[in-house]
Design a protein around this motif. Structure first.
Motif, PDB file in Angstrom:
ATOM      1  N   HIS A  76       0.832  -1.203   0.000  1.00  0.00           N
ATOM      2  CA  HIS A  76       0.000   0.000   0.000  1.00  0.00           C
ATOM      3  C   HIS A  76       0.866   1.252   0.000  1.00  0.00           C
ATOM      4  O   HIS A  76       2.057   1.209   0.323  1.00  0.00           O
ATOM      5  CB  HIS A  76      -0.921   0.023   1.231  1.00  0.00           C
ATOM      6  N   TYR A  77       0.244   2.362  -0.373  1.00  0.00           N
ATOM      7  CA  TYR A  77       0.853   3.685  -0.265  1.00  0.00           C
ATOM      8  C   TYR A  77       0.124   4.470   0.822  1.00  0.00           C
ATOM      9  O   TYR A  77      -1.090   4.331   0.988  1.00  0.00           O
ATOM     10  CB  TYR A  77       0.732   4.467  -1.572  1.00  0.00           C
ATOM     11  N   HIS A  78       0.865   5.328   1.527  1.00  0.00           N
ATOM     12  CA  HIS A  78       0.269   6.320   2.416  1.00  0.00           C
ATOM     13  C   HIS A  78       0.252   7.654   1.663  1.00  0.00           C
ATOM     14  O   HIS A  78       1.219   7.995   0.986  1.00  0.00           O
ATOM     15  CB  HIS A  78       1.095   6.483   3.701  1.00  0.00           C
ATOM     16  N   VAL A  79      -0.841   8.374   1.803  1.00  0.00           N
ATOM     17  CA  VAL A  79      -0.961   9.688   1.165  1.00  0.00           C
ATOM     18  C   VAL A  79      -1.382  10.705   2.213  1.00  0.00           C
ATOM     19  O   VAL A  79      -2.278  10.437   3.025  1.00  0.00           O
ATOM     20  CB  VAL A  79      -1.995   9.671   0.017  1.00  0.00           C
ATOM     21  N   VAL A  80      -0.725  11.857   2.202  1.00  0.00           N
ATOM     22  CA  VAL A  80      -1.149  12.989   3.031  1.00  0.00           C
ATOM     23  C   VAL A  80      -1.416  14.160   2.094  1.00  0.00           C
ATOM     24  O   VAL A  80      -0.577  14.491   1.245  1.00  0.00           O
ATOM     25  CB  VAL A  80      -0.074  13.375   4.069  1.00  0.00           C
ATOM     26  N   ILE A  81      -2.584  14.762   2.242  1.00  0.00           N
ATOM     27  CA  ILE A  81      -2.969  15.876   1.380  1.00  0.00           C
ATOM     28  C   ILE A  81      -3.314  17.080   2.252  1.00  0.00           C
ATOM     29  O   ILE A  81      -3.951  16.934   3.305  1.00  0.00           O
ATOM     30  CB  ILE A  81      -4.160  15.479   0.465  1.00  0.00           C
ATOM     31  N   THR A  82      -2.845  18.261   1.850  1.00  0.00           N
ATOM     32  CA  THR A  82      -3.038  19.467   2.664  1.00  0.00           C
ATOM     33  C   THR A  82      -3.819  20.507   1.868  1.00  0.00           C
ATOM     34  O   THR A  82      -3.315  21.062   0.891  1.00  0.00           O
ATOM     35  CB  THR A  82      -1.680  20.063   3.094  1.00  0.00           C
ATOM     36  N   TYR A  83      -5.039  20.755   2.297  1.00  0.00           N
ATOM     37  CA  TYR A  83      -5.905  21.731   1.627  1.00  0.00           C
ATOM     38  C   TYR A  83      -5.649  23.130   2.185  1.00  0.00           C
ATOM     39  O   TYR A  83      -5.181  23.285   3.325  1.00  0.00           O
ATOM     40  CB  TYR A  83      -7.368  21.359   1.818  1.00  0.00           C
ATOM     41  N   SER A  84      -5.968  24.138   1.414  1.00  0.00           N
ATOM     42  CA  SER A  84      -5.797  25.521   1.857  1.00  0.00           C
ATOM     43  C   SER A  84      -6.926  25.971   2.766  1.00  0.00           C
ATOM     44  O   SER A  84      -6.806  26.966   3.480  1.00  0.00           O
ATOM     45  CB  SER A  84      -5.706  26.461   0.644  1.00  0.00           C
ATOM     46  N   SER A  85      -8.023  25.233   2.749  1.00  0.00           N
ATOM     47  CA  SER A  85      -9.158  25.542   3.624  1.00  0.00           C
ATOM     48  C   SER A  85      -9.698  24.248   4.220  1.00  0.00           C
ATOM     49  O   SER A  85      -9.327  23.151   3.788  1.00  0.00           O
ATOM     50  CB  SER A  85     -10.271  26.255   2.840  1.00  0.00           C
ATOM     51  N   MET A  86     -10.547  24.384   5.208  1.00  0.00           N
ATOM     52  CA  MET A  86     -11.112  23.210   5.872  1.00  0.00           C
ATOM     53  C   MET A  86     -11.944  22.376   4.900  1.00  0.00           C
ATOM     54  O   MET A  86     -12.714  22.915   4.111  1.00  0.00           O
ATOM     55  CB  MET A  86     -12.003  23.645   7.039  1.00  0.00           C
ATOM     56  N   LYS A  87     -11.753  21.059   4.962  1.00  0.00           N
ATOM     57  CA  LYS A  87     -12.538  20.137   4.158  1.00  0.00           C
ATOM     58  C   LYS A  87     -13.219  19.120   5.078  1.00  0.00           C
ATOM     59  O   LYS A  87     -12.642  18.666   6.055  1.00  0.00           O
ATOM     60  CB  LYS A  87     -11.656  19.396   3.145  1.00  0.00           C
ATOM     61  N   SER A  88     -14.445  18.775   4.718  1.00  0.00           N
ATOM     62  CA  SER A  88     -15.182  17.806   5.530  1.00  0.00           C
ATOM     63  C   SER A  88     -14.804  16.384   5.131  1.00  0.00           C
ATOM     64  O   SER A  88     -14.239  16.139   4.059  1.00  0.00           O
ATOM     65  CB  SER A  88     -16.687  17.999   5.336  1.00  0.00           C
ATOM     66  N   TYR A  89     -15.137  15.461   6.011  1.00  0.00           N
ATOM     67  CA  TYR A  89     -14.909  14.042   5.740  1.00  0.00           C
ATOM     68  C   TYR A  89     -15.567  13.629   4.425  1.00  0.00           C
ATOM     69  O   TYR A  89     -14.951  12.944   3.591  1.00  0.00           O
ATOM     70  CB  TYR A  89     -15.460  13.226   6.907  1.00  0.00           C
ATOM     71  N   ASN A  90     -16.799  14.049   4.219  1.00  0.00           N
ATOM     72  CA  ASN A  90     -17.522  13.661   3.011  1.00  0.00           C
ATOM     73  C   ASN A  90     -16.875  14.215   1.743  1.00  0.00           C
ATOM     74  O   ASN A  90     -16.861  13.558   0.699  1.00  0.00           O
ATOM     75  CB  ASN A  90     -18.985  14.108   3.089  1.00  0.00           C
ATOM     76  N   GLN A  91     -16.341  15.425   1.841  1.00  0.00           N
ATOM     77  CA  GLN A  91     -15.675  16.011   0.680  1.00  0.00           C
ATOM     78  C   GLN A  91     -14.431  15.214   0.293  1.00  0.00           C
ATOM     79  O   GLN A  91     -14.188  14.946  -0.882  1.00  0.00           O
ATOM     80  CB  GLN A  91     -15.288  17.469   0.983  1.00  0.00           C
ATOM     81  N   VAL A  92     -13.653  14.831   1.295  1.00  0.00           N
ATOM     82  CA  VAL A  92     -12.424  14.083   1.018  1.00  0.00           C
ATOM     83  C   VAL A  92     -12.754  12.645   0.626  1.00  0.00           C
ATOM     84  O   VAL A  92     -12.053  12.038  -0.186  1.00  0.00           O
ATOM     85  CB  VAL A  92     -11.480  14.114   2.242  1.00  0.00           C
ATOM     86  N   LYS A  93     -13.842  12.124   1.166  1.00  0.00           N
ATOM     87  CA  LYS A  93     -14.238  10.758   0.823  1.00  0.00           C
ATOM     88  C   LYS A  93     -14.593  10.634  -0.658  1.00  0.00           C
ATOM     89  O   LYS A  93     -14.414   9.570  -1.268  1.00  0.00           O
ATOM     90  CB  LYS A  93     -15.415  10.305   1.685  1.00  0.00           C
ATOM     91  N   GLU A  94     -15.059  11.719  -1.249  1.00  0.00           N
ATOM     92  CA  GLU A  94     -15.316  11.690  -2.691  1.00  0.00           C
ATOM     93  C   GLU A  94     -14.020  11.385  -3.450  1.00  0.00           C
ATOM     94  O   GLU A  94     -14.024  10.651  -4.441  1.00  0.00           O
ATOM     95  CB  GLU A  94     -15.891  13.034  -3.140  1.00  0.00           C
ATOM     96  N   LEU A  95     -12.925  11.957  -2.959  1.00  0.00           N
ATOM     97  CA  LEU A  95     -11.627  11.700  -3.587  1.00  0.00           C
ATOM     98  C   LEU A  95     -11.193  10.250  -3.368  1.00  0.00           C
ATOM     99  O   LEU A  95     -10.810   9.566  -4.327  1.00  0.00           O
ATOM    100  CB  LEU A  95     -10.565  12.651  -3.021  1.00  0.00           C
ATOM    101  N   THR A  96     -11.248   9.782  -2.127  1.00  0.00           N
ATOM    102  CA  THR A  96     -10.786   8.415  -1.854  1.00  0.00           C
ATOM    103  C   THR A  96     -11.673   7.382  -2.554  1.00  0.00           C
ATOM    104  O   THR A  96     -11.176   6.339  -2.990  1.00  0.00           O
ATOM    105  CB  THR A  96     -10.735   8.138  -0.343  1.00  0.00           C
ATOM    106  N   ASP A  97     -12.958   7.682  -2.679  1.00  0.00           N
ATOM    107  CA  ASP A  97     -13.845   6.760  -3.413  1.00  0.00           C
ATOM    108  C   ASP A  97     -13.409   6.645  -4.875  1.00  0.00           C
ATOM    109  O   ASP A  97     -13.457   5.561  -5.469  1.00  0.00           O
ATOM    110  CB  ASP A  97     -15.294   7.252  -3.354  1.00  0.00           C
ATOM    111  N   SER A  98     -12.976   7.766  -5.448  1.00  0.00           N
ATOM    112  CA  SER A  98     -12.545   7.744  -6.850  1.00  0.00           C
ATOM    113  C   SER A  98     -11.250   6.953  -7.038  1.00  0.00           C
ATOM    114  O   SER A  98     -10.904   6.574  -8.154  1.00  0.00           O
ATOM    115  CB  SER A  98     -12.350   9.174  -7.369  1.00  0.00           C
ATOM    116  N   LEU A  99     -10.534   6.719  -5.923  1.00  0.00           N
ATOM    117  CA  LEU A  99      -9.283   5.963  -5.967  1.00  0.00           C
ATOM    118  C   LEU A  99      -9.480   4.510  -5.522  1.00  0.00           C
ATOM    119  O   LEU A  99      -8.509   3.754  -5.434  1.00  0.00           O
ATOM    120  CB  LEU A  99      -8.243   6.618  -5.049  1.00  0.00           C
ATOM    121  N   ASN A 100     -10.741   4.161  -5.227  1.00  0.00           N
ATOM    122  CA  ASN A 100     -11.049   2.836  -4.664  1.00  0.00           C
ATOM    123  C   ASN A 100     -10.247   2.595  -3.387  1.00  0.00           C
ATOM    124  O   ASN A 100      -9.755   1.484  -3.143  1.00  0.00           O
ATOM    125  CB  ASN A 100     -10.753   1.725  -5.686  1.00  0.00           C
ATOM    126  N   ALA A 101     -10.104   3.654  -2.607  1.00  0.00           N
ATOM    127  CA  ALA A 101      -9.283   3.620  -1.400  1.00  0.00           C
ATOM    128  C   ALA A 101     -10.160   3.556  -0.154  1.00  0.00           C
ATOM    129  O   ALA A 101     -11.349   3.907  -0.195  1.00  0.00           O
ATOM    130  CB  ALA A 101      -8.391   4.858  -1.342  1.00  0.00           C
TER     131      ALA A 101
END
Length: 227
Positions: A76-101
Motif C-alpha cells: 500500500h501507499y500512504h498519502v497525506v494531502i493538505t488543503y488551503s481551507s477546511m474540508k469535511s470528511y464527506n468532501q475528502v471521501k469523494e476523492l478516496t472513493d474515486s481511488l477505490n481507497a
C-alpha cells in the motif's frame, strides 16, 4: 439468538455515531491509504486535480502483519494531502472513493505522519528510503525532516573528512559538490554552517603539502582506510 440481535443492533448504532462524527469533522490535512491492487492507473493524476499539495509514501511492501509467521500486509501507499481551507470528511471521501481507497482519516500531526512514511520513529519496523517519497503540487517535504543537532554535527564532521580526503581548498568547490550530490550538506552551508566550514577550508590553505598529506593520512587511518 436474541442476544446476537441486540449485539448487532448496538454495533450498528455505534457505527452510525462514528460515521456521523466523521462526517462532521472538518480539517485542512487528511491522510489515506491506496492499494495497488485496486487503484486506477492514473491515481496520481486524479489527486493532482485537487490542485493542492500532497505527498505519497514509498510503496509499503515490507510491512509485517504477523511477527510470528512473518506474514506481510497488503502492499500500500500512504498519502497525506493538505488543503488551503477546511474540508469535511464527506468532501475528502469523494476523492478516496474515486481511488477505490479506504476512508480518509484526519491528519492530526503532519510531520509525524510523513515521518511514518519511512518508519523513522519506529525502529522495529522496516525502514523505507526518503528518496522514494514523492511530493506534488508544491508540498514542502523538507519541513517534515528538520535537521537535528546530532545530524548537524555528524554532517559537519563528514564534510571535514571529505575536505581533507579530496584536498578541497575553495568553499565554492565544496558548495557546488553539495548542491549536486548532498542536499543535507547544501542546506547546512546555506543556512548556518558556512562560516565554520569556510574557516576550516581557509585554515588548510596555509599548510604545506607535507602537512596536508600527514593530515589526510591521519583521517584515513582513523577511518580504517589506510594500511
Amino acid at each position: 439468538m436474541e442476544s446476537n440481535t441486540k449485539s448487532n443492533t448496538k454495533e450498528k448504532e455505534r457505527q452510525k455515531r462514528a460515521d456521523a462524527k466523521r462526517a462532521g469533522t472538518r480539517t485542512r490535512n487528511w491522510s489515506f491509504l491506496v492499494y495497488p491492487e485496486s487503484m486506477p492507473d492514473n491515481w496520481i493524476e486524479i489527486i493532482k486535480e485537487e490542485r493542492v499539495p500532497f505527498v505519497v509514501s514509498p510503496l509499503h511492501d515490507c510491512d509485517v502483519l504477523d511477527d510470528n509467521s512473518g506474514e506481510l500486509k497488503k502492499a500500500h501507499y500512504h498519502v497525506v494531502i493538505t488543503y488551503s481551507s477546511m474540508k469535511s470528511y464527506n468532501q475528502v471521501k469523494e476523492l478516496t472513493d474515486s481511488l477505490n481507497a479506504p476512508i480518509p482519516q484526519q491528519c492530526k500531526n503532519l510531520i509525524g505522519s510523513v515521518r511514518y512514511f519511512l518508519h523513522l520513529d519506529n525502529a522495529d519496523k522496516y525502514q523505507y528510503s526518503k528518496e522514494d517519497i514523492q511530493a506534488f503540487n508544491g508540498f514542502d517535504l523538507e519541513k517534515c525532516f528538520p535537521i537535528t543537532a546530532t545530524d548537524r554535527y555528524q554532517a559537519l564532521g563528514d564534510m571535514m573528512v571529505f575536505i581533507v580526503k579530496e584536498d578541497i581548498r575553495e568553499f565554492s568547490k565544496l558548495s557546488l559538490y553539495a548542491k549536486f550530490n548532498n542536499q543535507e550538506w547544501f542546506k547546512l552551508l546555506c543556512d548556518n554552517s558556512a562560516f565554520f566550514i569556510g574557516q576550516f577550508i581557509k585554515s588548510r590553505r596555509h599548510q604545506s603539502d607535507e602537512e596536508r598529506l600527514l593530515e589526510r593520512d591521519m583521517v584515513l587511518r582513523e577511518l580504517g582506510e589506510l594500511e
